[in-house]
Design an enzyme around this catalytic site. Sequence first.
Site, PDB file in Angstrom:
ATOM      1  N   THR A 122       0.807  -1.218   0.000  1.00 53.01           N
ATOM      2  CA  THR A 122       0.000   0.000   0.000  1.00 53.01           C
ATOM      3  C   THR A 122       0.840   1.268   0.000  1.00 53.01           C
ATOM      4  O   THR A 122       0.311   2.348   0.072  1.00 53.01           O
ATOM      5  CB  THR A 122      -0.922   0.020   1.225  1.00 53.01           C
ATOM      6  OG1 THR A 122      -0.148  -0.286   2.369  1.00 53.01           O
ATOM      7  CG2 THR A 122      -2.036  -0.968   1.062  1.00 53.01           C
ATOM      8  N   THR A 149       3.943  -5.040   3.927  1.00 52.85           N
ATOM      9  CA  THR A 149       4.729  -5.153   5.161  1.00 52.85           C
ATOM     10  C   THR A 149       4.753  -6.559   5.754  1.00 52.85           C
ATOM     11  O   THR A 149       5.673  -6.890   6.491  1.00 52.85           O
ATOM     12  CB  THR A 149       4.181  -4.201   6.244  1.00 52.85           C
ATOM     13  OG1 THR A 149       2.790  -4.457   6.426  1.00 52.85           O
ATOM     14  CG2 THR A 149       4.393  -2.762   5.830  1.00 52.85           C
ATOM     15  N   ASP A 150       3.757  -7.399   5.423  1.00 54.01           N
ATOM     16  CA  ASP A 150       3.660  -8.688   6.112  1.00 54.01           C
ATOM     17  C   ASP A 150       4.920  -9.539   5.971  1.00 54.01           C
ATOM     18  O   ASP A 150       5.387 -10.140   6.928  1.00 54.01           O
ATOM     19  CB  ASP A 150       2.465  -9.495   5.586  1.00 54.01           C
ATOM     20  CG  ASP A 150       1.159  -8.994   6.168  1.00 54.01           C
ATOM     21  OD1 ASP A 150       1.192  -7.966   6.882  1.00 54.01           O
ATOM     22  OD2 ASP A 150       0.113  -9.608   5.913  1.00 54.01           O
ATOM     23  N   LYS A 172       8.667  -8.012  11.672  1.00 55.96           N
ATOM     24  CA  LYS A 172       7.393  -7.352  11.941  1.00 55.96           C
ATOM     25  C   LYS A 172       6.856  -7.923  13.246  1.00 55.96           C
ATOM     26  O   LYS A 172       6.678  -9.128  13.362  1.00 55.96           O
ATOM     27  CB  LYS A 172       6.401  -7.611  10.803  1.00 55.96           C
ATOM     28  CG  LYS A 172       5.096  -6.833  10.937  1.00 55.96           C
ATOM     29  CD  LYS A 172       4.162  -7.037   9.742  1.00 55.96           C
ATOM     30  CE  LYS A 172       2.958  -6.105   9.851  1.00 55.96           C
ATOM     31  NZ  LYS A 172       2.037  -6.231   8.712  1.00 55.96           N
TER      32      LYS A 172
END
Lengths: 637, 461
Positions: B107, B183-184, B262
Site C-alpha cells: 500500500t 509489510t507482512d 514485523k
Amino acid sequence: MHDFRFKPFESMTPADYETVGFKSGLEIHQQLLTSRKLFCRCPAGRYSDHYDAEILRHMRPTLSELGEYDGTALMEFKTKKEIIYRIHRDTVCTYEMDDTPPFPMNEEALDIAIAIGMMFDCDVVDELHIARKQYLDGSIPTGFQRSAIYCLNGKIPYRGREVRIVQMSIEEDSCREVSDAGHERTYLTDRLGMPLIETVTAPDMKTPFEVAEVAELCRWLARSTGTVRTGIGAARQDVNVSVTGGTRIEIKGVPRIPHIPLLTYNEAKRQWNLLRLREELHRRGITPQTIQARSENVTRLVRKTRYLPVQEAIAAGLEVNCVALRGFRGLLRWETQTGTFFSREISDRVRVVACLTTLPNIIHSDSPSESLATSEWQSVRKAMSATDDDTLVLVWGNEQDVDTGAKEIVIRAREATIGIPSETRQALRDGTNGFERILPGADRMYPDTDLPPKRITDDRLEKIRRTLPIGYWSRESRYRSLGVPDDLIVSLSVSRFASLFEQVTNDWHLPPKLAAVVLAQLPKRMRREGLRVGHITQEVFGEIFSAYNSGKLAKEGIYTVLKKVAQSGSFSAGLLPPPCSEQELSEVIKRAKEEVRRMEVRHPEKQHEILMGLVMRDVRGKIDGARVAERVAKEVE
Amino acid sequence: MANESFKGYRGEALEVLKSFDAQIWSDVEIRTDRGTYTGIILPRSETADPHHIVLKLRVGYNIGIAARRIRSITIQGRKEAHYKIPEKEFPYDPKRPLVKLLGTGGTIASRLDYRTGAVIPAFSPGELYGSVPELADICNLETEKLYGVFSENMAPEQWRGTAEAIGREIRRGVQGIVIGHGTDTMHHTAAILSFMVQNSPIPIVMVGSQRSSDRPSSDAAFNLMHSVKAAAESDLAEIMVCMFGPTSDMYGLLHRGTRVRKMHSSYRSTFRTIGDIPLAMVSREKITPLTHDYKRRRSDRNVVINTAFEELVSIVYYYPNMRPDIIDSLIDNGYKGIVIAGTGLGHVNKPLYPALRRAQEKNIAVYMTVQTLWGYVQMYVYDTGRDMMELGVVPMANMLPEVAYVKLGWALGQTNDLAKVREIMFTPIAGEITEREPSNGYLIFQGGIPEVEEFISKYRK
C-alpha cells in the site's frame, strides 16, 4: 436588489425573515448511553484532563471514492499543522490511536440509534455501509470519522406542519480540542470513539426562533427513550443557514439551544450584507475578472513603526507584507454581522489558513483605529503604487506564513466579488460567528474497507419497535383533553416520565393536572433552584404518588419531599411529614362536627360525607384516608 | 457471474438490476416499498451477499437497499469514478542524486480498492510527486513496477526478479534504491535480498506502510520520504527496512535486513531490530547513524548477484506434543531442508527423535533456531540438546527463524553437499548472526511499571 436592511435582532419580524428568504436546518449530534465505545471496547463517558502519553501526527489529503480531492482537505493541508493527541490508558486503546483496525460495531448503540430513528418516523436502511468521512483538522487520529447512514426520510410534527428529517447517521465522536496556536493543535482523546447519532433536518425552519424550538423538540424526542446521554457536550448541534441568493453555511458546535436565535440571525445578516457588498463591488466595476491586487514585502518601510504588534513582529525577525486591494476603499469596514466588519472575514482566514493565530494579525487602511503612523501608511501606499481609492492590508509572520497569509487575503477579497464562500463557521459567545474551514462536500466520503456491510434484519426492527415509547405528538391531544396545562404539554409528552404519567392517571386515578405538574414542572423548578434532579427517578415518583394516594402526603407536601430526596440522595418513608396522632384526629373530628352542626344541611343522608370532607381537609397528607373514614363512621354512629 | 456492467452483483440483486437495465455507475432513482432514494449504483464487493444493491447517496454516504423491496429504478444519467492521482511532472535537478523506486506491491505506492478488487497505482514519478511533492526536494526519481502482489504472495520467483533488477540498477549507476513492498513479509524479502545481493555499493531500502495511502493519517508519505532520503543521502550501503520508529509521525528507523522483524499486526512502529540495535534513525531533515558497524557507500558499481534458491525447505514451529509425522511428512515429500523454531534454548520433545534420525539418514539439512526470537541456540546446556546434535540438528546461533529459512533455501540452491551447506550457513554475509548480543539488543519495555510509564510520558509514543 438587496435593498432590505437588517433591523436589530429584537425588531426583526417573521415577515422580515421571509423578505430575506431565511432558511435553516439542523444537524443534531446526540451521544448514546452505552457502556462502551462504538468500534472498540473502551469505556464510554469517562472524561479526564489527565493523560499519560502523547502522539504526534500529520494529516494529508487523499482522494475520494469518486477520485476527487475535497476542498477542506486541501485547505487543512495548506495549514501544515502538527497534531498532538493526549491519551490516557484507561480510556483509549490502540484502536483510537489508529494502530489497530476497528472491532465490529457496538450492537447496543445500533439498537438505540434505530429506536430513535423510528421515533423520527424514518425508513431504516436494509444494509449499513460504514463510510470514512474525512476530517483533516485532526479531531480524529485516523483523519476520518467512521459513520453510517442508518435512517432516511423521517419527519416530526411541528406547529401544524412537518419538519422533514433528511437522514440519521451513527458515528464515532471526535476528540476534545485543548489548544490551537501557530502550527500546533492539541486534543484530548477520552471522548473519541463514543457512539453518537447525527440527525439532519431539512431547511424547513423559517425564523431563528423556529430553529431553536425544533432543536428543543428533537432533543426531547431523543431523550424520551431514556437511552441517550445528557449533560455538558452530550448533545451538540450544527445549524445551517441561508438567505435568498446566499449559500448554505454551517455554524458548528452550538453548545446551547437558547444561543441559536441570535446566531442564526447574525449569519443571515452576514450573508445578506455580503450580498450587498458584492453589489457595491460590482457597482465599482470590481468583478472576479477585473479584481486587481498585489502584494509586496514592506518590512523595510515599517521598520521604525511605533505600532506595537508590528514593532514586536519586526523585533522577532518576522516579515511584513502589504496587499493592495484596488478600489476597495472603505469596504473592509463594511458591516457583516452585528458590530463586525468584512475585515474580520479576512483576518479569520489568515488566522486559520496561515496559522497566524496571534491577534491582531492584520491591519488595514480603512480602519479608524490607530495603527501605523500616517507617514508610514503614505510611504507604504507610495511603494505599492496605490491610490486613495485602494485599501492596504498589512500582515506579518515568518516568511512562509506571511506569504500564505497575503495570498489568502487576495483569495478572500476575490470571493467577495463572487458571493458567499461555502464555509463552516464557529459559534462565538457574543452571538456572531467566525470562519472555521471551507465547507466539505460529498468528496470527503470514502467507503470503510475495514468492516463489511451490515444487514439490518426485519426481526431486529420488530424487536426494537416493541420497546418504543409513544411519539410525543400522539400524546398531545390526549393531554389537552385531560386538562394538562398548555405550557406543560410538550415537555411532559417528551419527558422520560410520560409513561408514569399514563400509569398514575389511568390506574391510580390521580388528577391529571396534579400528576403533570409534579412530573413535568417540579423537576424544572428544582433545576432552577440548583437542586440535583438525578436522584428523582420513576421509583421516587412512584413512592410519592402512592403516599399521596393513601393520604400520607398532602399535595402541598410533595415539593418539600422531592427537595429532601434531592438532598439525601434517595427516598425513605422518614422523609414524609409526621403522622397525625389519634388525639389530634379526635380534636379535628370534634371541630368538624361542630361546623356541620352549624350548617344548614338539605340532604341529611350526606352529612357523613360532608363530615369526612371537612376532616380530610385538615389531616390530608398526614394520615391514611381509610383510617379517617373508620373513625368518622364510628363518631356518626 | 456478472459481467463488468454489473460488477460484483449476483443472485437476486443482479436479477433486479438487469430487469431495469441499471448498470453500475448509473445515476438513478430507486423506488422501494419503504421509500425513494436517489444516487449512483456502485459495484458490490464479490464477497458480500446477493440480496442488496449499493447506492451512493448525493451526500456521499453509501447504503444497501434490499433487492426484494425495489419496485422501480429510473435511470437519470451516469457518473463513473475515475481514480486519478493528480499527476505533475517530477522536477529534474542535476545536483540531486538519482534514486530508483522498484515496486512489488503493497500500500505504499498504490491505492487498493478492496471493493472492486482493482489496484489503483500511484506509482509513476508524476503521480508520486502529485501526492508526496516533498520527494522532489530529495532526489531525482525513477520508478519501475516489478510486481503488483500482496506481500504474502511474494515467493522465490519475485525474490529472484527483484535481486536481478537491483543488480541492473546498480550497474547503471543509480545512487540509491527503494523497494516498495507489503509489510507482512517484508522481513523475509529483506533477508533473502541480503543474501542474493552482496557487496552493494549503495543503500537498498525496503519500505511499506501500515496504514494505506488512501487514509489521511497514513504513514506512507513519511515512510516514502524517509526511505528516499536514506537511499539518496545515507552512507549505509546495506539492505535495510525503513519504517516508523515511534507511532508518532516523527522519524523512521533503518533496520538491517537480516535482523528485522514485523512484531505487531497493525501498529505503525511494527518493525523492530531483534537482538541488536537499528542502524540509524532517519527524519525528513537528517540521518543519524546509531552504530559504526555498517558497510559504507562506495562509488564503484560492483555487486554480486546470486539468485540460487531451493524451494523444498520448510520451517517447523515446535509445540508441546508435536508428533513425528510432521517431520516424516516433510521427509516423504522430498524436502531438503528443515528449520526448526524450538523452545527455549532450542529444544523439541523426544518422540520427534526417530523422525529426526530419518531426516539425517535421508541427507536432509536440519537447523535449530529459537522461537523466543531473542537469544542464542545453546544445545549443550541440557542433554536433550546434545542428543539432537547427535541426530544431525545444527544449532544456528541467534539467526532469526525466517532468516535461517531463506538462507537455507539459498544455500541448498547452491549445493546438496551438507558440509558445504553448513559452511555457507555459518559464513557471515549480512549480519545474520551476531557474535555478541549488546545489552540493549533486548529491550521490551513492560507497560504499567512506574519507571517505564514515567519515561513514556516524557516522549511522544
